[in-house]
Write an enzyme that holds these catalytic residues in place. Sequence first.
Site, mmCIF file in Angstrom:
data_model
loop_
_atom_site.group_PDB
_atom_site.id
_atom_site.type_symbol
_atom_site.label_atom_id
_atom_site.label_comp_id
_atom_site.label_asym_id
_atom_site.label_seq_id
_atom_site.Cartn_x
_atom_site.Cartn_y
_atom_site.Cartn_z
ATOM 1 N N GLU A 160 48.757 63.444 46.385
ATOM 2 C CA GLU A 160 47.332 63.704 46.185
ATOM 3 C C GLU A 160 46.834 64.979 46.856
ATOM 4 O O GLU A 160 45.932 65.631 46.338
ATOM 5 C CB GLU A 160 46.509 62.505 46.698
ATOM 6 C CG GLU A 160 46.631 61.252 45.860
ATOM 7 C CD GLU A 160 46.019 61.401 44.475
ATOM 8 O OE1 GLU A 160 44.900 61.941 44.366
ATOM 9 O OE2 GLU A 160 46.676 60.999 43.493
ATOM 10 N N SER A 425 41.569 2.303 38.559
ATOM 11 C CA SER A 425 41.873 1.279 39.562
ATOM 12 C C SER A 425 42.007 1.839 40.964
ATOM 13 O O SER A 425 42.060 1.064 41.926
ATOM 14 C CB SER A 425 43.167 0.556 39.183
ATOM 15 O OG SER A 425 42.999 -0.166 37.976
#
Length: 822
Positions: A160, A425
């Site tokens: 960069e 249940s």
Amino acid sequence: MAARGRSDKRVEPSFEGSRPSDDFRLDADERVVGNGRPGKRPSRAESEDPDERSERARPSRNKKAPQRGQGGGFFAPLRRLVYWCFVLGIWGGIAVGGLLLYYGAKMPAASTWAIPDRPPNMKITAVDGSVVANRGSTGGEALALEEMSPYLPQAVIAIEDRRFYSHFGVDPFGLARALVNNLTGQPIQGGSTITQQLAKNLFLSPDRTFERKIQEVLLSFWLEHKFTKDQILAMYLNRVFFGSNAYGVEAASRRYFNKSARDVNLGEAATLAGLLKAPSRLSPARDPKAAEARAQVVLGTMREEGYVTDSDLKTAMSQPPAKAKSYWTGAQHYAADMVVDEVKSLIGEPKVDVTVETTLDMRLEAAAEKSLNDVLKKEGGKLNASQAALVSVDATGAIRALVGGRDYATSQFNRAVKAKRQPGSAFKPFVYAAALEAGARPDSMVNDTPVKIGNWSPENFDEKYRGPVTLASAFAQSLNTVAAQLAMQVGPDKVVSLAHRLGIDSDIQANASIALGTSEVSLVELTSAYASFMNGGYKATPHIVKRIIDPDGKVLYEADYANPPRVLSEPVAATMNGMMNRVINEGTGKAARIDGWQAAGKSGTTQSFRDALFVGYTSIMTTGIWFGNDDGAFMKKVTGGGLPAKAWKEYMTSAMRGYTPTPLFGTGRGLDLPPPAAAQPDSPSTTIGDIISGILPGGRRTQDELPADYPPAPRPPAQDSASIEREPARVRPVYGDNQGYDNRQTYDNRPVYGDRGRRGDVIPPGDVPVRDYRQYRGPYDSPAPVPPGAIRGGPVPPGDVGVAGSRDQPRQTTLFDLIMGQ
């Protein structure tokens, strides 16, 4: 002689054109002297007389005037080029300075400029300090430059901004290079430095305008003046966008490589640096090949700049390309989402970075995810089960593992916390516990027969009826008719009250079908409610956040669940443990049996096999598991005792590894279940007088009439100072690491068994101890529920419930009942 005279006359050459011979004179001063150097030559004006000067002043018609541009030599054009470049440079500088002044005047005063705060990050850690996830706008915490892998700043600078440490915020050479490349058709390059990119990210919009570029330059000068190069680079690496919603190297590293930026290798650093050119397009989650090709370019640049050797380069290039899913992956992210919601409810929206210490155990989290996926991959397809969820808590309600679905990358909906489904249940333990509080016993006889309650006729799963059975047997076999009768006998409102007391926060409809779990609840609240049975009757509030601290170490919140209220009496909790242990040993939960451990639990299946659950526990941990489909599609006869019980066994076998098996609460401590009715001493024969007087078995019995081995109700808290002084010393367990725990202490004259969590225990290295019920003992800090004088409730359904009654008087068995078989 004449000839000789002529030969003596010398003729000197002339360079001034034709002139009369008599005009030529040679002065003495112009002659060469003896040393070979000419004498001083007078100026032409002094040597010529006035007539000659006037003659020379007249222009000659035959002589051409010299033209402009002639002469100056070979370097004349170059000198003129340099001259005009200098002139143009001055004017260009004036123009640029004017533009800078113009656009700078439109900006706020530099004294008001400040670096905007980085969006706050929430770092979420497990009990061992490892990072679970990061949450926030950035997706990762900020790291100092020294904390990062050294390859990261090297790779970014190489690709960069090679002259980052030598320029003053703007790189003229980089701008020139970019201009030349763009004009000559070379690959387009940007001339922005890292400082310029940081200025743009911090202060400016992404619009590509001349004004924004000028402002970017001014801000770059300010950044270079205000901060050091290392500070600028650190700010850049912690804020730049890396694609896939990751801002900063820490977020990107965890997103793509599932590791910290502290630990990335050379190839991974090159991949991250390569993303800066086009974060979204080059993301490994979108195009791994493009990301790898760009990483190779970065590696080559690093070699040119001398950051790596040929050997390093060869090793990095030989590594497989990075691959990442399209979204965050891993079951821990379900837990992280839950943490975010809980933190916001505790302290509001964080304004600064915070570290959230949780109760999660990453070893258990991994085991939980594996167990669910193993069962789904093996049997889910053929049985049409596509999703599953799991919650595992200790005796305090601390969540040790949580899985909200099959794959977080595919679906981020947390089925363990946010989904509410019928438990089937699995809700029956609350019905039976309410019946025990009302005076029923495990050996009480009930009649499994067809019943009708209003317009509703509950049926058993196998559509068979067994006649007279004990409550314990009916519970182990999950008989629906018996549960419905008990719910109506006790009263649905009593069942709802007990469920809420144990931690069910969802709305429950107080109707007859409550016994079969028709009201929707979440898996996390159902599981934590079961933990109250496991820990001996104390409320286990589900929680996942242990402590919240800010960057300065200030504690913003700290959990304290060491002294919870009692919600069940010890005899009821012990009895329910025994009944649910039978479910695993001989009932519907046989598939959940684990070697060497006493376990208890209950299965649940909803109508048409839409949902299947199993919730069970050992003395260490309570775990609930759900299987089903998001759209409610029917599974192929999947019950709670099937896939959920199998996954429960696999997970709990792994979770209990390293712990010494210990009994469930209530066994071996004077709280044993009473022996079966057949084993009890024969009772005297019943006479007609007994029947008429209403003492036939089946009527209500007082506490004094119960067998001696049936556990008594706990004594109430002391009411006077004298009784308080007689109570034994109370020890309040310390949350987390159980520091100061002493197994010699007793509570209410009952020894506390074991010393889990103490140093030297059997806990394997690296594991964090969790609470079993013995560590969670405390004094009676709230009155135990007082059982009502008789079982009361709504209309009495057909069938022998054992202790039927009305709202006003306890129901007594009469001669008519005996004749009618009731």
